[in-house]
Design a protein around this motif. Structure first.
Motif, PDB file in Angstrom:
ATOM      1  N   VAL A 570     -33.184  -0.844  17.024  1.00 42.59           N
ATOM      2  CA  VAL A 570     -33.316   0.336  16.064  1.00 42.59           C
ATOM      3  C   VAL A 570     -33.853  -0.254  14.633  1.00 42.59           C
ATOM      4  O   VAL A 570     -32.965  -1.116  14.170  1.00 42.59           O
ATOM      5  CB  VAL A 570     -32.031   0.972  15.868  1.00 42.59           C
ATOM      6  CG1 VAL A 570     -32.119   2.123  14.710  1.00 42.59           C
ATOM      7  CG2 VAL A 570     -31.565   1.601  17.172  1.00 42.59           C
ATOM      8  N   HIS A 571     -34.990   0.113  14.188  1.00 45.45           N
ATOM      9  CA  HIS A 571     -35.582  -0.216  13.143  1.00 45.45           C
ATOM     10  C   HIS A 571     -35.429   1.128  12.017  1.00 45.45           C
ATOM     11  O   HIS A 571     -35.317   2.177  12.524  1.00 45.45           O
ATOM     12  CB  HIS A 571     -36.977  -0.413  12.996  1.00 45.45           C
ATOM     13  CG  HIS A 571     -37.301  -1.787  13.396  1.00 45.45           C
ATOM     14  ND1 HIS A 571     -37.617  -2.938  12.614  1.00 45.45           N
ATOM     15  CD2 HIS A 571     -37.629  -2.136  14.777  1.00 45.45           C
ATOM     16  CE1 HIS A 571     -37.820  -4.003  13.401  1.00 45.45           C
ATOM     17  NE2 HIS A 571     -37.836  -3.337  14.600  1.00 45.45           N
ATOM     18  N   MET A 572     -34.922   0.713  10.949  1.00 43.92           N
ATOM     19  CA  MET A 572     -34.667   1.615   9.779  1.00 43.92           C
ATOM     20  C   MET A 572     -35.337   1.187   8.503  1.00 43.92           C
ATOM     21  O   MET A 572     -35.562   0.192   8.079  1.00 43.92           O
ATOM     22  CB  MET A 572     -33.326   1.889   9.351  1.00 43.92           C
ATOM     23  CG  MET A 572     -33.130   2.902   8.098  1.00 43.92           C
ATOM     24  SD  MET A 572     -31.330   3.201   7.657  1.00 43.92           S
ATOM     25  CE  MET A 572     -31.420   1.729   6.584  1.00 43.92           C
ATOM     26  N   THR A 573     -36.403   2.274   8.122  1.00 42.86           N
ATOM     27  CA  THR A 573     -36.954   2.068   6.744  1.00 42.86           C
ATOM     28  C   THR A 573     -36.655   3.102   5.736  1.00 42.86           C
ATOM     29  O   THR A 573     -36.355   4.110   6.110  1.00 42.86           O
ATOM     30  CB  THR A 573     -38.581   2.250   6.907  1.00 42.86           C
ATOM     31  OG1 THR A 573     -38.737   3.337   7.632  1.00 42.86           O
ATOM     32  CG2 THR A 573     -39.267   1.091   7.930  1.00 42.86           C
ATOM     33  N   TYR A 574     -36.471   2.559   4.423  1.00 41.75           N
ATOM     34  CA  TYR A 574     -36.114   3.622   3.253  1.00 41.75           C
ATOM     35  C   TYR A 574     -36.850   3.057   2.007  1.00 41.75           C
ATOM     36  O   TYR A 574     -37.440   2.039   1.842  1.00 41.75           O
ATOM     37  CB  TYR A 574     -34.476   3.514   3.272  1.00 41.75           C
ATOM     38  CG  TYR A 574     -34.167   1.931   2.965  1.00 41.75           C
ATOM     39  CD1 TYR A 574     -33.936   1.724   1.618  1.00 41.75           C
ATOM     40  CD2 TYR A 574     -34.034   0.972   3.858  1.00 41.75           C
ATOM     41  CE1 TYR A 574     -33.566   0.306   1.110  1.00 41.75           C
ATOM     42  CE2 TYR A 574     -33.877  -0.216   3.443  1.00 41.75           C
ATOM     43  CZ  TYR A 574     -33.488  -0.582   2.079  1.00 41.75           C
ATOM     44  OH  TYR A 574     -33.010  -1.991   1.809  1.00 41.75           O
ATOM     45  N   ASP A 575     -36.521   3.896   1.057  1.00 45.26           N
ATOM     46  CA  ASP A 575     -37.357   3.593  -0.340  1.00 45.26           C
ATOM     47  C   ASP A 575     -36.274   2.617  -0.982  1.00 45.26           C
ATOM     48  O   ASP A 575     -35.368   3.052  -1.680  1.00 45.26           O
ATOM     49  CB  ASP A 575     -37.378   4.831  -0.946  1.00 45.26           C
ATOM     50  CG  ASP A 575     -38.061   4.678  -2.323  1.00 45.26           C
ATOM     51  OD1 ASP A 575     -38.199   3.505  -2.710  1.00 45.26           O
ATOM     52  OD2 ASP A 575     -38.106   5.657  -3.022  1.00 45.26           O
ATOM     53  N   ALA A 576     -36.886   1.512  -1.066  1.00 45.05           N
ATOM     54  CA  ALA A 576     -35.972   0.306  -1.592  1.00 45.05           C
ATOM     55  C   ALA A 576     -36.034   0.643  -3.082  1.00 45.05           C
ATOM     56  O   ALA A 576     -35.217  -0.292  -3.932  1.00 45.05           O
ATOM     57  CB  ALA A 576     -36.332  -0.920  -1.194  1.00 45.05           C
ATOM     58  N   ASN A 577     -37.064   1.230  -3.721  1.00 44.39           N
ATOM     59  CA  ASN A 577     -37.070   1.568  -5.226  1.00 44.39           C
ATOM     60  C   ASN A 577     -35.921   2.497  -5.585  1.00 44.39           C
ATOM     61  O   ASN A 577     -35.578   2.138  -6.925  1.00 44.39           O
ATOM     62  CB  ASN A 577     -38.483   1.881  -5.748  1.00 44.39           C
ATOM     63  CG  ASN A 577     -39.661   0.909  -5.223  1.00 44.39           C
ATOM     64  OD1 ASN A 577     -39.357  -0.331  -5.598  1.00 44.39           O
ATOM     65  ND2 ASN A 577     -40.590   1.454  -4.854  1.00 44.39           N
ATOM     66  N   THR A 601     -23.534  -0.412   6.957  1.00 46.95           N
ATOM     67  CA  THR A 601     -24.828  -0.374   6.031  1.00 46.95           C
ATOM     68  C   THR A 601     -24.703   0.651   5.102  1.00 46.95           C
ATOM     69  O   THR A 601     -24.834   1.651   5.430  1.00 46.95           O
ATOM     70  CB  THR A 601     -25.911  -0.600   6.840  1.00 46.95           C
ATOM     71  OG1 THR A 601     -25.866  -1.768   7.783  1.00 46.95           O
ATOM     72  CG2 THR A 601     -27.299  -0.900   6.121  1.00 46.95           C
ATOM     73  N   SER A 602     -24.849   0.495   3.645  1.00 48.66           N
ATOM     74  CA  SER A 602     -24.776   1.499   2.913  1.00 48.66           C
ATOM     75  C   SER A 602     -25.944   1.319   1.848  1.00 48.66           C
ATOM     76  O   SER A 602     -26.383   0.321   1.524  1.00 48.66           O
ATOM     77  CB  SER A 602     -23.544   1.407   1.760  1.00 48.66           C
ATOM     78  OG  SER A 602     -22.285   1.535   2.579  1.00 48.66           O
ATOM     79  N   LEU A 603     -26.484   2.634   1.598  1.00 45.36           N
ATOM     80  CA  LEU A 603     -27.669   2.768   0.676  1.00 45.36           C
ATOM     81  C   LEU A 603     -26.950   3.629  -0.508  1.00 45.36           C
ATOM     82  O   LEU A 603     -26.578   4.810  -0.291  1.00 45.36           O
ATOM     83  CB  LEU A 603     -28.814   3.571   1.239  1.00 45.36           C
ATOM     84  CG  LEU A 603     -29.450   2.907   2.408  1.00 45.36           C
ATOM     85  CD1 LEU A 603     -30.609   3.723   2.706  1.00 45.36           C
ATOM     86  CD2 LEU A 603     -29.837   1.522   2.085  1.00 45.36           C
ATOM     87  N   SER A 604     -26.858   2.888  -1.809  1.00 44.01           N
ATOM     88  CA  SER A 604     -26.471   3.604  -2.767  1.00 44.01           C
ATOM     89  C   SER A 604     -27.582   4.048  -3.881  1.00 44.01           C
ATOM     90  O   SER A 604     -28.517   3.369  -3.936  1.00 44.01           O
ATOM     91  CB  SER A 604     -25.462   2.768  -3.564  1.00 44.01           C
ATOM     92  OG  SER A 604     -26.071   1.627  -4.084  1.00 44.01           O
ATOM     93  N   TRP A 605     -27.174   5.301  -4.406  1.00 42.30           N
ATOM     94  CA  TRP A 605     -27.925   5.918  -5.625  1.00 42.30           C
ATOM     95  C   TRP A 605     -27.098   6.210  -6.738  1.00 42.30           C
ATOM     96  O   TRP A 605     -26.007   7.042  -6.573  1.00 42.30           O
ATOM     97  CB  TRP A 605     -28.837   6.922  -5.199  1.00 42.30           C
ATOM     98  CG  TRP A 605     -29.800   7.737  -5.937  1.00 42.30           C
ATOM     99  CD1 TRP A 605     -30.809   7.423  -6.504  1.00 42.30           C
ATOM    100  CD2 TRP A 605     -29.239   8.894  -6.817  1.00 42.30           C
ATOM    101  NE1 TRP A 605     -31.282   8.316  -7.639  1.00 42.30           N
ATOM    102  CE2 TRP A 605     -30.206   9.235  -7.702  1.00 42.30           C
ATOM    103  CE3 TRP A 605     -27.980   9.701  -6.847  1.00 42.30           C
ATOM    104  CZ2 TRP A 605     -30.064  10.321  -8.603  1.00 42.30           C
ATOM    105  CZ3 TRP A 605     -27.962  10.867  -7.801  1.00 42.30           C
ATOM    106  CH2 TRP A 605     -29.007  11.044  -8.539  1.00 42.30           C
ATOM    107  N   THR A 606     -27.500   6.136  -8.083  1.00 39.95           N
ATOM    108  CA  THR A 606     -26.841   6.411  -9.194  1.00 39.95           C
ATOM    109  C   THR A 606     -27.844   7.288 -10.036  1.00 39.95           C
ATOM    110  O   THR A 606     -28.761   6.820 -10.296  1.00 39.95           O
ATOM    111  CB  THR A 606     -26.234   5.361  -9.854  1.00 39.95           C
ATOM    112  OG1 THR A 606     -25.147   4.584  -8.982  1.00 39.95           O
ATOM    113  CG2 THR A 606     -25.317   5.957 -11.045  1.00 39.95           C
TER     114      THR A 606
END
Length: 645
Positions: A570-577, A601-606
C-alpha cells in the motif's frame, strides 16, 4: 433417548469421526483427551476465584476453567469407543467434578463474587455448561452410572431450571439484543429439551427461549449485519441456529426459527465480511482471523441455501480457547465438504456489500499476478471496508469513519480488534484503552479530542454507492457529532473513493480519502508545527490524522510512504507542505494476551485563529482539507512480479 436428539447416538457419532475429512480433528481430540486421562483436572481454587474481585484480572481462572471444559469434551468423544473403559471412567469422574464446582459462572460476571451473587445466577458459561452436560449425558445415557446422570439432572434443576423457568427470575439477558440472549437462552433451552420431564415446564422453557431468540434478532437490521463483529456472529447466531435446529427436530418441523429474509441475510454475514484468505472485517471485539464452524455453515447451506465460497476447513477443538462443546459436536455431526466451493469460485459470490442498517461498506476485487515461487498465475484479492454506525454499539469501539485496506489475505491498514478482557475493559473510562479509543483506529484527533462515547456520536451517511461487481465504491460520512469537545469545529466529513481498473492493472486499485474540517473561525496555517501529539494551545486548532498497521511503514520520499505486506503493498501520497508526519511503535497485547505491535503513522496540521476580518476571508479559509491517495498493488520483489509489467 430424548426426542430432541433422536437422530443422534454414540455409534453414529463414532462413525462420523472416522470420516477422512475429520481425521485431523480426531487426531487433535485424541491428543487432548489422552493428556486429560493422564493428568488431574486443573483446580478452580479459592485464590483463583478471588483474583478478579481483588485485582481485576481474569485470565488465570478462565484458563483453568476452559481447560476443564476442553478435557471433558475430548474425553466425551474418546468414550464413544466402547473399548475405551478408561475413557468412560474418566468421563464419569469429570462430570462429577464439574457438578461440584462452586459456580458454573465466570467470576468476571459475578460482581464481587459473594454468595448472594452466585446462587441462582446464570451467565454465558453456566448456560454453556448445562447444555454440554445435557448433551453428553444424552449421548452416553446407556453407559454412564445412573448416579452420575441423576446428579447432572439435579444440578441442572438447582442451578438453571428452578431460577429460570420455575421462579422466572428476571435475568438481564432475557431481553438483550446481542449474543447473551441467544447463548444463555439457547443453551438453557437445549438443556431443557434434553433433560426436563415435566411437560408444563418444558413448554414454559420453549416459550421463554423463543422470546429470548426474538430479542436477539431485534439487534439485527434487515441487512443481517452484526455490530459485535464476526466473532460474536459465530457465538450469537451460532447458538441461535443450534437451538433452532434442535427445536425443529423436537417439534417434528412445526417450530422452525430458521425462516425469513432476515435470517437469510444474517446467515450471509460472514461471507459478506470475508475479505480473503480467512481474514475478515474485524470491527468491534473481533479478530481478523476467525474460525467459522464448518458444521454451522454446512447446516445453513443445507437449510437455507447459503452459498459458501470459502475453503473447507474443520476447526480443531484446540483452535477455540474456550473449547466450546456445541461447536465441536456440530462440526462432527454436520460438516459437509460438498457444500463448499473454492474461494471466489461461486458465480454468486458478492464482490461487495453495503450494510444499510449497520453502516458498513465493503468492496472487493482481485489482481492477476505471476507467482515465480509457484510458477503460476494467481489472483491477488484486494478489498476495502468503511465503518459508520454509532459509538454505543455492543462491544463498542469509538471508531466512526474507521476503514480497512486489505491485500493478499492481510489487513495492511487494520483495526486493532479486541484487547485483553479485564475488569477495566468493561468499566467506566474504558474508552481510554487503546483497543477501544479512537486513538487505536484510522480516524483523526481534532483539537486534541478523541471521539466521544455514546449513541449521540453517530456517523451520518451522506452517500453510499457501490457499483455492480464491487469495482467502485463512493461513500461520504458526516462525523461531526463524534467530536463535541472540539470547540472550533463546525463540521467534519470523510469521503472515500475506491476504484478497481478493468483487468486489474498494477496500479488498478486506488483509494482516495478526503477529510474536510470546517471551522467556526478563520484558520491560517501556522508556521510552527506541533512536534508532539498533545492538545493545542489557546487560539489554535489542530488535526492529527492516524493510520494503524502491523506493518512498519517505509518512507519512499517526501509525501510518499508505503506499507509492504506479505503479498501486497500500500502506497500513500499526501501534501508534505501542509502535513507533518510522525511515526510511533505501540506495543500491546491482543485478546488472548499475546504481545502485538502496531505502527501508528500520523499526519499533523496546526492552524491559528485569525479573526481580524472574517468578512474578507478567502473562500477556503474556514476549511482544512486532508486528501491522501492509497495505491494497492502486488508486492514487487524476488518472488512476485506483476503480470502486466
Amino acid at each position: 433417548m430424548s426426542k430432541a436428539l433422536s437422530s443422534l447416538s454414540a455409534d453414529r457419532l463414532l462413525e462420523k469421526l472416522s470420516r477422512p475429512e475429520l481425521a485431523t480433528l480426531y487426531t487433535d481430540l485424541k491428543a487432548y483427551g489422552e493428556r486429560a486421562l493422564s493428568e488431574p483436572m486443573p483446580s478452580l481454587s479459592f485464590r483463583l476465584y478471588r483474583q478478579f474481585s481483588d485485582t481485576g484480572e481474569r485470565k488465570a481462572y478462565e484458563e483453568a476453567y476452559f481447560d476443564r471444559r476442553g478435557r471433558l469434551a475430548a474425553v466425551a468423544m474418546l468414550a464413544l469407543d466402547t473399548a475405551r473403559k478408561d475413557a468412560l471412567q474418566a468421563l464419569e469422574e469429570m462430570l462429577w467434578d464439574v457438578c461440584g464446582e462452586y459456580t458454573w459462572c465466570l467470576p468476571a460476571h459475578l460482581g464481587t463474587g459473594e454468595v448472594n451473587q452466585v446462587n441462582g445466577n446464570i451467565d454465558l458459561f453456566a448456560a454453556e455448561t448445562v447444555h454440554m452436560l445435557a448433551e453428553i449425558v444424552t449421548i452416553h445415557a446407556e453407559r454412564l452410572d445412573r448416579l452420575v446422570i441423576e446428579r447432572i439432572r439435579s444440578e441442572a434443576e438447582r442451578r438453571i431450571f428452578i431460577p429460570l423457568y420455575r421462579e422466572q427470575r428476571k435475568f438481564h439477558w432475557r431481553t438483550a439484543d446481542h449474543n447473551w440472549s441467544a447463548v444463555c437462552g439457547g443453551c438453557c433451552g437445549m438443556a431443557a429439551l434434553l433433560l426436563l420431564e415435566d411437560e408444563s415446564t418444558l413448554q414454559e422453557s420453549i416459550s421463554h427461549t423463543v422470546s429470548c431468540m426474538n430479542a436477539f434478532l431485534s439487534g439485527y437490521g434487515e441487512d443481517g449485519g452484526c455490530a459485535e463483529g464476526i466473532g460474536y456472529w459465530v457465538y450469537g447466531f451460532g447458538y441461535f441456529t443450534y437451538y433452532a435446529e434442535m427445536l425443529r427436530e423436537y417439534s417434528e418441523g412445526e417450530l422452525d426459527l430458521l425462516k425469513g429474509s432476515k435470517i437469510t441475510a444474517i446467515a450471509a454475514f460472514p461471507l459478506r465480511v470475508h475479505l480473503s484468505g480467512g481474514t475478515y472485517v474485524n470491527y468491534s471485539d473481533s479478530a481478523e482471523q476467525e474460525e467459522i464452524p464448518s458444521g454451522l455453515l454446512s447446516l445453513l447451506a443445507s437449510r437455507i441455501g447459503l452459498q459458501i465460497d470459502l475453503p473447507f476447513h474443520i476447526p480443531l477443538l484446540t483452535d477455540d480457547p474456550c473449547h466450546r462443546w456445541a461447536h465441536l459436536l456440530r462440526n462432527v455431526m454436520w460438516s459437509d465438504p460438498a457444500v463448499y466451493s473454492n474461494e471466489g469460485a461461486s458465480a454468486q459470490a458478492e464482490r461487495g456489500f453495503i450494510f444499510q442498517n449497520l453502516g458498513w461498506m465493503i468492496a472487493k476485487g482481485s489482481f492477476d499476478y505471476w507467482d515465480t515461487k509457484r510458477m503460476n498465475g494467481a489472483p491477488l484479492h484486494v478489498a476495502i471496508s468503511v465503518k459508520g454506525g454509532h459509538n454505543d454499539e455492543p462491544h463498542n469501539h469509538n471508531d466512526l469513519g474507521q476503514f480497512i485496506i486489505h491485500c493478499g489475505g492481510e489487513n495492511i491498514l487494520c483495526d486493532p480488534g479486541a484487547g485483553l478482557y479485564t475488569q477495566a475493559y468493561f468499566a467506566p473510562g474504558r474508552e481510554q484503552l487503546f483497543h477501544i479509543s479512537s486513538s487505536g483506529h484510522n480516524v483523526p484527533l481534532i483539537e486534541g479530542q478523541e471521539q466521544d462515547s455514546g449513541r449521540q456520536a453517530q456517523a451520518h451517511v451522506l452517500e453510499a454507492k457501490l457499483a455492480e461487481g464491487g469495482g467502485e465504491l463512493n461513500t461520504t460520512l458526516d462525523l461531526t457529532s463524534a467530536y463535541s469537545g472540539a470547540a472550533s469545529l463546525a463540521r467534519y466529513t470523510r469521503q472515500f473513493h475506491w476504484k478497481m481498473a478493468p483487468g486489474g492493472s498494477r496500479n488498478g486499485a486506488e483509494l482516495r480519502l478526503i477529510d474536510r474540517f470546517q471551522w467556526k473561525s478563520r484558520m491560517v496555517a501556522s508556521a510552527e508545527r506541533f512536534s508532539s501529539m498533545g492538545d493545542s494551545d489557546a487560539g489554535c486548532s489542530s488535526v492529527v490524522e492516524r493510520w494503524m498497521s502491523r506493518v512498519q511503514p517505509e518512507v519512499v520520499k517526501s509525501g510518499d510512504l508505503r506499507w509492504q505486506g506479505a503479498h501486497g503493498t500500500v502506497h500513500m501520497t499526501y501534501d508534505a507542505n501542509q502535513w507533518q508526519i510522525l511515526y510511533e511503535k505501540l506495543d500491546t497485547v491482543d485478546h488472548d494476551n499475546v504481545p502485538v505491535t502496531f505502527y501508528r503513522t500520523s499526519l499533523s496540521w496546526t492552524g491559528v485563529i485569525d479573526e481580524t476580518d472574517v468578512r474578507t476571508e478567502r473562500p477556503n479559509s474556514l476549511e482544512t482539507v486532508c486528501e491522501v491517495r492509497f495505491i494497492i498493488e502486488p508486492k514487487m520483489g524476488e518472488t512476485e512480479v506483476s503480470m502486466r509489467e
